[in-house]
Design a protein around this motif. Sequence first.
Motif, PDB file in Angstrom:
ATOM      1  N   LYS A   1       1.136   7.302   7.308  1.00 14.00           N
ATOM      2  CA  LYS A   1      -0.226   7.033   7.766  1.00 14.00           C
ATOM      3  C   LYS A   1      -1.142   8.200   7.427  1.00 14.00           C
ATOM      4  N   ALA A   2      -0.609   9.429   7.468  1.00 14.19           N
ATOM      5  CA  ALA A   2      -1.396  10.606   7.087  1.00 14.19           C
ATOM      6  C   ALA A   2      -1.741  10.558   5.594  1.00 14.19           C
ATOM      7  N   ILE A   3      -0.768  10.170   4.772  1.00 15.69           N
ATOM      8  CA  ILE A   3      -1.031  10.018   3.336  1.00 15.69           C
ATOM      9  C   ILE A   3      -2.130   8.988   3.118  1.00 15.69           C
ATOM     10  N   LEU A   4      -1.973   7.845   3.772  1.00 16.86           N
ATOM     11  CA  LEU A   4      -2.927   6.749   3.605  1.00 16.86           C
ATOM     12  C   LEU A   4      -4.335   7.174   4.024  1.00 16.86           C
ATOM     13  N   LYS A   5      -4.443   7.836   5.159  1.00 17.60           N
ATOM     14  CA  LYS A   5      -5.745   8.240   5.679  1.00 17.60           C
ATOM     15  C   LYS A   5      -6.417   9.284   4.787  1.00 17.60           C
TER      16      LYS A   5
END
Length: 267
Positions: free
Chosen positions: A138-142
Amino acid sequence: MKCGLTEKSDSKFVDTIEKEAYVWCEKDWKHDSYEHMHNRSQLTFVEDGYQYFHIDRKIYLVPQHHVIWIPSGKAHKITSEATTVNLMVFLFKSVFDEDFYQQVQVFAVPPVLKEMLLYASKWNQSLTENEEQEIFFKAILKSLPNFCRESNRLEIPVPADTRLIPVCNEINSSFKYSLNIDSLAEKAQMSVRSLQRIFKNETGITLQKYLQLTRILKSIELIDTKQYTLSEVAYKVGYQSLSAFTTSYFAVMKAKPGLNRHQGVSS
């Protein structure tokens, strides 16, 4: 099963995976060349080699150390002549609301993102729930919109006007030579002025820019073979000097050409 998705028929994939996101890494990647689609958004990182993605009448080049973001439900076809292609494919069930996630994006991977993607490889093909992985992905995506400062424009548009197809075919086969606008206009059966105007309206770029993109993409393929010096590559794609080639390459790629940089590839 391909990238965790079950292929029921050519181009049709069924997603039976519960996880919100997962990663699928493969060495010496071999992919079917027909158009397909799936309901997960896709982030592909090209670790070695290069790939062409055919999407919405555009051909996107994704070279070594670049990523492409493909929204869910977007039909795409993948081709490559690279000697070796090593990919990491991240598949996301849901994404954030920003406009970024609704468009195809291609950009060079900055060092921080590269390290994050490589770290994520420890979850390669893992389809079991994992709290650390969920938070990390989710950190990568954000963070993707922040990493994508500007597109390198590594795509070749395909015009819908059929009169322009012979023009594109001529440039693609004779990219080593300077544009002969009169000859191209004759192939399109229109005036030079009309050709230049309609081509720009259809593709968003000029004929000269189309030629430049074609030359640079071809140079990447030649560099990938590791058979030629940069000077030889420059000559083979139509440049009279290495400096002219380097300037043109940098304008497109935002980086200088280099044989070491392009191990197995590489917009």
